[in-house]
Design an enzyme around this catalytic site. Structure first.
Site, mmCIF file in Angstrom:
data_model
loop_
_atom_site.group_PDB
_atom_site.id
_atom_site.type_symbol
_atom_site.label_atom_id
_atom_site.label_comp_id
_atom_site.label_asym_id
_atom_site.label_seq_id
_atom_site.Cartn_x
_atom_site.Cartn_y
_atom_site.Cartn_z
ATOM 1 N N GLU A 185 0.844 -1.203 0.000
ATOM 2 C CA GLU A 185 0.000 0.000 0.000
ATOM 3 C C GLU A 185 0.876 1.249 0.000
ATOM 4 O OE1 GLU A 185 -2.721 -0.404 3.335
ATOM 5 O OE2 GLU A 185 -4.117 -1.577 2.124
ATOM 6 N N GLU A 265 -6.776 -7.605 -0.616
ATOM 7 C CA GLU A 265 -7.206 -7.600 0.788
ATOM 8 C C GLU A 265 -8.700 -7.335 0.822
ATOM 9 O OE1 GLU A 265 -5.096 -4.912 3.357
ATOM 10 O OE2 GLU A 265 -3.151 -5.870 3.007
#
Ligand SMILES: *[C@@H]1O[C@H](CO)[C@@H](O)[C@H](O)[C@H]1NC(C)=O
Ligand SMILES: *[C@@H]1O[C@H](CO)[C@@H](O)[C@H](O)[C@H]1NC(C)=O
Ligand SMILES: *[C@@H]1O[C@H](CO)[C@@H](O)[C@H](O)[C@H]1NC(C)=O
Ligand SMILES: *[C@@H]1O[C@H](CO)[C@@H](O)[C@H](O)[C@H]1NC(C)=O
Ligand SMILES: *[C@@H]1O[C@H](CO)[C@@H](O)[C@H](O)[C@H]1NC(C)=O
Ligand SMILES: *[C@@H]1O[C@H](CO)[C@@H](O)[C@H](O)[C@H]1NC(C)=O
Ligand SMILES: *[C@@H]1O[C@H](CO)[C@@H](O)[C@H](O)[C@H]1NC(C)=O
Length: 635
Positions: A185, A265
């Site tokens: 991320e 995710e």
């Protein structure tokens, strides 16, 4: 039979080394851009995966959890590698016991699970400092997760140790790792430093080879996808049940016009912070959105599938409007509970997967047995000042101004800062942390009398009284380093001067405390004959150690430890640090005690460091079920 197996292995080895290119068609993993999918051994492949962090599950339960994931119908697991778990001291690497990553990969492979590896170097994961080792902070102005020369050097050294170990485990090399994530991320970090990402890409390619599928994962916004993705690394997205998945996958498409849809995710649950209400995510919603994604042919990883526990000091923290520390349990409301038990959510997910592929036949392995061992009454051992010879054998470092944990080279746990009152304080006099420099909580006593505490972002002033020359003891707790956002340079200890009335406190004696080392060495139970417990007077306030024993009853079953009416502290059983408790804040009320920690024949040694105040009954309770959802003042 045995000879035949050996022969096969030998032939394969010869083939791999001699005719590598010829057999590579048989064992391959790649992206089919033309048909928007993965190809495994040349055939279309879709992963249905779940996250599990080996660092949050005791090694003796790895196989059990993996088997339950396999029996749900998953074909892959997604795994973070926490750098700071393996390189706690710079240059010293540990890959044994609970840190034996290759053993974990081997068990996954034996179970029939492929692996999506996420080696960081930053992982977030609600883990201490997002997996970065705190020793990086010894360079005061280091810019983490950027092309900062010192940071990049440390990362390169680490990856040069880790990735060569992983290379034989790549699918194309005969192992089970199908894809490898670069950073994590990255687009949600302020730096947006493409030079850093390019450096990582070069390193990963060099150390893993040209044929590995490398990817990035970013949050569901254009800014995050823009700063987090890089040519040559396949861009994937992450989002939970509250997002419009059509929109989310459209966004991934803008960054990867062709190739498989991937949600790296998909949130099955969420984490808890101390003092916040317990987070839950509805099982029906999870199954519905999962079904929709699978219908679209998307590849999905469920984060988490098995959350586990932040044992010891490994929890992370967030810092948005204020510092909020993550609780010890990482149950996450995941399909497998903290203790690895199948939940209704797991069964609902399995029913969804069944609609898309054959799942392994046979029953789901049952929950591990739990036992309510009942109450144990503890005895006081002593306060930190009584115990400094044991807990701080090398003695204090003297310094005019306070030093941080990082300057003391003690990165986790607790450090004692000691000085004296510069003048008589007959009236209550404010002790102030003017720059909010207490990271994260300070427990303050004068001549052995507890006077109160300071807390980062919330309690910056308290009153002291006493006489000139009285001893001021300030025990400072590191409650876990920030794991997300721009504030990950999260130094601990007293970061700036404390002011008492009109004086700056100076001339400190700073005691590093090796509490875990002492307890691992048998203290305080081993020398209980020599030093009988302190006589019972008034209930003690301030930091005090207690000990007790759970008598063996022939069972070593999982159990949950409740410290009802205790305030806040840390617990160890048989030398293992179970983590922090804080029932006065919640929502977590019980600590998970893995059964195999318990002895069936020896007395089980319990040690508690209570930081504020124990209840008069001094009892702790071993229950057969967890309680994770009672927040003080909230329902
Ligand atoms: C390495 O980690 C294992 C598992 O946590 C631990 O038992 C062992 O003591 C560690 N080794 C060293 C040298 O610290
Ligand atoms: C993984 O498991 C398969 C059998 O399922 C075995 O053939 C292969 O050798 C294993 N790979 C490794 C690296 O152990
Ligand atoms: C999701 O967004 C699409 C437009 O991209 C819209 O057509 C659809 O109705 C939205 N779905 C939901 C559940 O809001
Ligand atoms: C610690 O306990 C001793 C008695 O055992 C007492 O004299 C001392 O004042 C206490 N110190 C602190 C900091 O609580
Ligand atoms: C400190 O003491 C003063 C005087 O007694 C009082 O007014 C003030 O509220 C106290 N402050 C705190 C933080 O307890
Ligand atoms: C608990 O401590 C005692 C005294 O040191 C020791 O004899 C015993 O073996 C310990 N129990 C366990 C389970 O390690
Ligand atoms: C807390 O969780 C238990 C089960 O774990 C449940 O029975 C109870 O209703 C929950 N309480 C609240 C307030 O959510």
């Amino acid at each position: 039979m045995a000879a035949g197996v050996l022969l096969c292995v030998a032939v394969n080895l010869v083939c791999l080394s001699v005719c590598g290119n010829l057999v590579s068609g048989e064992r391959s993993f790649s992206i089919d851009y033309k048909n928007n999918r993965f190809l495994k051994d040349g055939k279309p492949f879709q992963f249905i995966s779940g996250s599990i962090h080996y660092s949050r599950v005791p090694q003796y339960y790895w196989k059990d959890r993996l088997m339950k994931m396999y029996m749900t119908g998953l074909n892959a697991v997604q795994v973070y590698v926490p750098w700071n778990f393996h390189e706690t001291v710079q240059g010293v690497h540990n890959f044994t016991g609970d840190r034996d990553l290759e053993h974990f990969l081997d068990l996954a492979n034996q179970t029939g699970l492929l692996v999506i590896l996420r080696p960081g170097p930053y992982i977030c994961a609600e883990w201490e400092m997002g997996g970065l080792p705190a020793w990086l902070l010894q360079k005061p102005n280091i810019v983490l997760r950027s092309a900062d020369a010192d940071y990049v050097q440390a990362v390169s050294n680490w990856l040069a140790v880790l990735l060569p170990k992983m290379k034989p485990w790549l699918y194309i090399n005969g192992g089970n790792i199908i894809t490898v994530q670069v950073e994590n991320e990255y687009g949600s970090y302020f730096a947006c430093d493409y030079n850093y990402m390019r450096h990582l890409r070069t390193l990963f390619r060099f150390l893993l080879g040209e044929d590995t599928v490398l990817f990035t994962t970013d949050g569901n916004t254009d800014k995050e996808m823009t700063c987090g993705s890089l040519e040559g690394l396949y861009a994937t997205i992450d989002f939970g049940t509250d997002n419009n998945l059509t929109e989310a996958f459209k966004r991934q498409r803008r960054f990867e016009p062709r190739g498989p849809l991937v949600n790296s995710e998909f949130y099955t649950g969420w984490l808890d912070h101390w003092g916040d209400p317990h987070a839950v995510v509805n099982a029906q919603k999870v199954s519905r959105v999962l079904a929709e994604m699978l219908t679209m042919g998307a590849n999905v990883n469920m984060y988490m599938f098995e959350g586990g526990t932040n044992f010891g000091y490994w929890n992370g923290a967030d810092h948005d409007t204020r510092f909020r520390s993550v609780v010890t349990s990482y149950d996450y409301d995941a399909p497998l509970s903290e203790a690895g038990d199948p939940t209704e959510k797991l069964l609902a997910i399995r029913d969804v997967i069944k609609q898309f592929r054959d799942i392994p036949s046979g029953p789901m392995p049952p929950a591990t047995p739990k036992f309510a061992y009942g109450f144990v009454t503890l005895k006081k051992v002593g306060n930190i000042s009584d115990l400094l010879k044991t807990l701080s054998p090398l003695g204090p470092v003297e310094s005019q101004y306070p030093l941080t944990f990082e300057e003391m080279k003690q990165y986790y746990g607790y450090v004692l800062y000691r000085t004296t009152l510069p003048r008589d304080l007959s009236e209550p006099t404010p002790l102030i942390s003017p720059l909010n420099g207490v990271h994260d909580r300070a427990y303050v006593s004068v001549n052995g009398v507890f006077q109160g505490l300071l807390e980062r972002d919330t309690v910056l002033v308290m009153n002291l009284t006493g006489q000139q020359g009285d001893t001021v003891d300030i025990l400072v707790e590191n409650m876990g380093r920030v794991n997300f956002g721009s504030k990950i340079n999260d130094y601990k200890g007293l970061l700036s001067d404390l002011i008492l009335g009109k004086d700056v406190l100076t001339n400190w004696k700073i005691y590093p405390l090796d509490i875990d080392g002492a307890i691992a060495g048998g203290w305080p139970h081993s020398n209980s004959q020599k030093s009988p417990p302190a006589p019972w007077k008034e209930p003690s306030l301030g930091p005090v150690f207690y000990r007790g024993t759970l008598q063996p009853n022939g069972l070593a079953w999982d159990t949950f430890l409740k410290l009802n009416e205790w305030t806040k502290g840390q617990v160890w059983i048989n030398g293992v640090n179970l983590g922090r408790y804080w029932p006065a804040r919640g929502p977590q009320q019980t600590l998970y005690v893995p059964g195999p920690l318990l002895s069936t024949t020896q007395p089980n040694n319990i040690t508690v460091l209570e930081l504020e105040g124990a209840p008069a009954h001094l009892r702790v309770l071993f229950m057969d079920r967890p309680q994770l959802n009672v927040t003080a003042g909230k329902s």
